[in-house]
Design a protein around this motif. Structure first.
Motif, PDB file in Angstrom:
ATOM      1  N   SER A 126      31.193 -43.144  24.693  1.00 30.98           N
ATOM      2  CA  SER A 126      29.947 -42.465  25.060  1.00 30.98           C
ATOM      3  C   SER A 126      30.284 -41.161  25.790  1.00 30.98           C
ATOM      4  N   ALA A 127      29.312 -40.295  25.908  1.00 33.60           N
ATOM      5  CA  ALA A 127      29.513 -39.035  26.633  1.00 33.60           C
ATOM      6  C   ALA A 127      29.901 -39.315  28.083  1.00 33.60           C
ATOM      7  N   ALA A 128      29.292 -40.322  28.696  1.00 32.93           N
ATOM      8  CA  ALA A 128      29.610 -40.674  30.087  1.00 32.93           C
ATOM      9  C   ALA A 128      31.060 -41.155  30.201  1.00 32.93           C
ATOM     10  N   GLU A 129      31.521 -41.939  29.226  1.00 30.18           N
ATOM     11  CA  GLU A 129      32.907 -42.412  29.248  1.00 30.18           C
ATOM     12  C   GLU A 129      33.888 -41.253  29.080  1.00 30.18           C
ATOM     13  N   ASP A 131      33.302 -38.219  30.016  1.00 28.84           N
ATOM     14  CA  ASP A 131      33.265 -37.524  31.319  1.00 28.84           C
ATOM     15  C   ASP A 131      34.155 -38.229  32.339  1.00 28.84           C
ATOM     16  N   ASP A 132      34.150 -39.559  32.318  1.00 26.81           N
ATOM     17  CA  ASP A 132      35.039 -40.317  33.216  1.00 26.81           C
ATOM     18  C   ASP A 132      36.493 -39.950  32.949  1.00 26.81           C
ATOM     19  N   ARG A 135      37.351 -36.530  34.251  1.00 24.71           N
ATOM     20  CA  ARG A 135      37.521 -36.508  35.708  1.00 24.71           C
ATOM     21  C   ARG A 135      38.846 -37.137  36.145  1.00 24.71           C
TER      22      ARG A 135
END
Length: 146
Positions: A126-129, A131-132, A135
């Motif tokens: 996912s986009a959130a993953e 992003d993780d 980071r």
């Protein structure tokens, strides 16, 4: 939070990180193009692609292997016409290795294949993953470089 709890947390994080890095590295290494050279040979090709000309001892240091091991690897790369050797201009006793066009292409094909594999796996997240991972990547580099 007591010192024991912090220690256990670090141990747990370290264990998970080691497991993830080892599995990812192993999987990444297994992604090979048909007929691709060994991992050690690929490291030598990549080093030469970045440095242009390197001595045998510099190649061994870069690949973190013995001179005997890198010597065999470079001989195979010469047989494949991926590298050529020449004498140093300042010190004629110094033997330097350089990538040929064929070696540069073999290096590029291998890099593209592994990049495509990794990009495919990242696309499944996912986009959130993603992003993780974005980071965390600088932290992993900081650990690796310290």
């Amino acid at each position: 939070m007591g010192g024991r709890e912090v220690s256990n947390n670090i141990d747990e994080v370290g264990a998970e990180l080691r497991r993830a890095v080892v599995r990812l590295y192993s999987r990444f290494r297994s992604e090979r193009v048909e007929g691709e050279v060994s991992e050690e040979a690929l490291l030598a090709l990549i080093a030469l692609d970045k440095q242009d000309r390197m001595s045998l001892s510099n190649l061994a240091a870069h690949a973190r292997v013995t001179l005997g091991s890198i010597s065999q690897t470079v001989r195979r790369l010469e047989q494949l016409a991926y590298v050529t050797k020449s004498r140093g201009t300042e010190d004629r006793r110094n033997v330097l290795f350089t990538l040929t066009d064929e070696g540069r292409e073999a290096c590029a094909v291998s890099r593209r294949h592994r990049q495509d594999w990794l990009n495919g796996r990242l696309a499944e997240l996912s986009a959130a993953e993603r992003d993780d991972i974005r980071r965390v990547a600088p932290l992993l580099l900081r650990i690796a470089d310290s």
